[in-house]
Design a protein around this motif. Sequence first.
Motif, short mmCIF file in Angstrom:
data_model
loop_
_atom_site.label_atom_id
_atom_site.label_comp_id
_atom_site.label_asym_id
_atom_site.label_seq_id
_atom_site.Cartn_x
_atom_site.Cartn_y
_atom_site.Cartn_z
N LYS A 1 0.83 -1.20 0.00
CA LYS A 1 0.00 0.00 0.00
C LYS A 1 0.87 1.25 0.00
O LYS A 1 2.07 1.19 0.22
N LEU A 2 0.23 2.36 -0.20
CA LEU A 2 0.92 3.63 -0.12
C LEU A 2 0.96 4.02 1.36
O LEU A 2 -0.05 3.96 2.05
N GLY A 3 2.14 4.35 1.85
CA GLY A 3 2.25 4.63 3.29
C GLY A 3 2.41 3.32 4.06
O GLY A 3 2.44 2.24 3.47
N THR A 4 2.50 3.44 5.39
CA THR A 4 2.74 2.25 6.21
C THR A 4 1.82 2.23 7.42
O THR A 4 1.67 3.25 8.09
N ASP A 5 1.23 1.09 7.68
CA ASP A 5 0.40 0.92 8.88
C ASP A 5 1.31 0.30 9.97
O ASP A 5 1.43 -0.92 10.07
N GLU A 6 1.96 1.16 10.75
CA GLU A 6 2.95 0.70 11.74
C GLU A 6 2.35 -0.26 12.77
O GLU A 6 3.01 -1.19 13.22
#
Length: 321
Positions: free
Chosen positions: A188-193
Amino acid sequence: MSWYYTPHPTVLPAEDFDASADANALRKAMKGFGTDEQAIIDILCARSNAQRQEIAEAFKRELGRDLIDDLKSELGGKFEDVVLGLMLRPEAYLCKQLHKAMDGIGTDEKSLIEIIAPQTNDQIKAIVECYEEMYNRPLAEHLCSETSGSFRRLLTMIIVGSRDPQGTVDPDLAVEQAKQLYDAGEGKLGTDEDVFYKILAHASFDQLEIVFEEYKSLSGRTIEQALKSELSGELYDALSAIVECVQMTPHFFAKRLHKAMDGVGTDDATLIRIIVSRSEIDLQNIKDEFEQMYNKTLVSAVRSETSGDYKRALCALIGNA
């Protein structure tokens, strides 16, 4: 399972151990003018931690003196740090190091990671209990006041013992977790930390090993490559430390020791902490790994970076073999 290695210590309990004889020999080494540092090294670096506790008790019982106080008044500098570290019970030593990393201005995040990342739930539990006993303050609360964001949440999850017990494995779940990690980062675009730290703080080391293999099958990249491209700062450092410990704990510590001695100056605090805290666990494995990775022995590296009684104490703990 690669993280299942057989730990080999460098410091073993002394045979024909006599706490009373050792206590008297230590008193003799510190009595009168001057101190016989070599005698102190020969005794304390060649006894197990349990034996050192017995020596301290004999010192008190038979000589009416406090061994720690005597050592403090006779020794100094980094040599004193090593010897006093050896006299603390293992979990008390790590608690002291954690407290030191958070005390005063600023926080030493790298030390927090190095101490917390490799621990099993049982070890964490012992550290948490000991910390509150020593400092009259819960470790989780102290960590929360000194850290922030996802890094804080990750450390808190480990400290509260949310990792599944060793041996907990679910291959089907591993496939799902690998996909969750992919979808939270590279997919995905960005990161789900949140997804990263929740899985890496919850799953057992056995489970994580399967997750990392599944991740590679799914994405064609290693979990290390994914972490590097998706995360940064302390959270990246902590999660990559967990990955290294899942794959091979001695490798993680060998790398830390090399970094402590690489370049200008020496990070003595890290050098002392790892050698003292791992000497009765897996320092032999760390030595073997160090030599394989850097084409020189750990003892030769330490000799070239340290001097005097400090050097002799560390080398005695490492052993020459």
